[in-house]
Design an enzyme around this catalytic site. Structure first.
Site, PDB file in Angstrom:
ATOM      1  CG  HIS A   4      -1.709  -1.403   1.461  1.00 43.03           C
ATOM      2  ND1 HIS A   4      -1.296  -2.270   2.148  1.00 43.03           N
ATOM      3  CD2 HIS A   4      -2.745  -1.655   0.762  1.00 43.03           C
ATOM      4  CE1 HIS A   4      -2.325  -3.142   2.172  1.00 43.03           C
ATOM      5  NE2 HIS A   4      -3.205  -3.006   1.349  1.00 43.03           N
ATOM      6  NE  ARG A  43      -5.183  -0.330  -2.851  1.00 45.02           N
ATOM      7  CZ  ARG A  43      -5.738  -1.158  -2.691  1.00 45.02           C
ATOM      8  NH1 ARG A  43      -7.047  -0.865  -2.115  1.00 45.02           N
ATOM      9  NH2 ARG A  43      -5.628  -2.574  -2.832  1.00 45.02           N
ATOM     10  NE  ARG A  87      -8.685  10.831  13.183  1.00 42.62           N
ATOM     11  CZ  ARG A  87      -9.281  11.487  12.163  1.00 42.62           C
ATOM     12  NH1 ARG A  87      -8.708  11.990  10.989  1.00 42.62           N
ATOM     13  NH2 ARG A  87     -10.641  12.178  12.380  1.00 42.62           N
ATOM     14  CB  VAL A  88      -4.193  16.711  11.508  1.00 46.69           C
ATOM     15  CG1 VAL A  88      -3.173  16.907  12.613  1.00 46.69           C
ATOM     16  CG2 VAL A  88      -3.457  16.140  10.440  1.00 46.69           C
ATOM     17  CD  GLU A 179     -11.763   9.967  15.591  1.00 45.55           C
ATOM     18  OE1 GLU A 179     -10.563  10.007  14.819  1.00 45.55           O
ATOM     19  OE2 GLU A 179     -12.349   8.785  16.119  1.00 45.55           O
ATOM     20  CG  MET A 180     -15.542   7.865  11.222  1.00 53.90           C
ATOM     21  SD  MET A 180     -16.317   7.740   9.501  1.00 53.90           S
ATOM     22  CE  MET A 180     -16.727   5.725   9.514  1.00 53.90           C
ATOM     23  CG  ASP A 204     -19.814  18.690  10.123  1.00 53.14           C
ATOM     24  OD1 ASP A 204     -20.712  19.241   9.354  1.00 53.14           O
ATOM     25  OD2 ASP A 204     -18.994  18.408   9.785  1.00 53.14           O
TER      26      ASP A 204
END
Length: 238
Positions: A4, A43, A87-88, A179-180, A204
């Site tokens: 990847h 990708r 992570r941002v 978030e995820m 949001d």
């Protein structure tokens, strides 16, 4: 190289900032770094390495959700020697006192994903950020005169969840943002002896349906990126 990531050995810095969107990774690299080189594009998940105030730093997208970000985080750590991941990204708020445009430092991350349970032999894993990285981010924000919230995030498997009652539970338990990815990145970092932190901008409000405009989102996003980048320099000095 990995399945990847097609970067050569040594292409990544020991610290990588990871937004979800690869085009956002490109924006961060071109806006905040000097001497930028694109190092991977498999990708179209773009990755870049450059310098920030003389410090080598990499930026790479991680896609959406725990399965995607876990792949990239794992390969960066085990195949490219990355020691720290920040992570941002964006998140939604379920609390009335957490406003759109607030910046959140995710000290921990709850989740409805089973990924960490699989990783941790069907036991609950406390997915937490590295304390020194979180502390450095708070210091960076204070130095910029920017207020931040520090506490728990919730990493959801479903973006379009049917379980809206869960938002009430999140609010009761003091969740700052939904978030995820954070719980997955924290789990991977723990498994492979690396360090991780998540910093999110509230884009949001799930309760009020308020959303940031494109201009507001960009300005607040820039504050978050500068906090993340400056936190790396503070961490180096500790």
């Amino acid at each position: 190289m990995t399945p990847h990531i097609n970067a050569p050995e040594g292409a990544f810095a020991d610290v990588v900032l990871m937004p979800g969107d690869p085009l956002r990774a490109k924006y961060i690299a071109e806006t905040f770094l000097q001497d930028v080189v694109e190092v991977t594009n498999v990708r179209n998940m773009l990755g870049f390495t450059g310098t920030y105030k003389g410090r080598k730093i990499s930026i790479m997208g991680h896609g959406m959700g725990i399965p995607s970000c876990s792949i990239y985080a794992k390969e960066l750590i085990t195949e490219y020697g990355v020691k720290k991941i920040i992570r941002v990204g964006s998140c939604g708020s379920v609390r009335m006192d957490v406003k759109v445009r607030d910046v959140i430092i995710g000290l921990g991350a709850c989740t409805d994903s089973k990924v960490n349970r699989i990783r941790f032999k069907d036991n609950d894993f406390a997915a937490i950020a590295d304390f020194d990285m979180a502390q450095a981010a708070v210091q960076a924000a204070k130095a910029k005169g920017k207020a931040v919230r520090v506490g728990n995030l919730f990493s959801a498997d479903l973006f379009y969840t049917p379980d809206v009652e869960m938002f009430d539970v999140m609010e009761k338990y003091g969740i700052l943002g939904v978030e995820m990815e954070a719980a997955g990145i924290y789990g991977v970092a723990a498994e492979y002896s690396a360090k991780a932190l998540t910093i999110c901008t509230v884009s949001d409000h799930i309760r009020t349906h308020e959303q940031t405009t494109a201009e507001e989102r960009q300005l607040t996003f820039n504050d978050m990126i500068e906090i993340a980048l400056d936190s790396v320099l503070i961490g180096d000095a500790q």
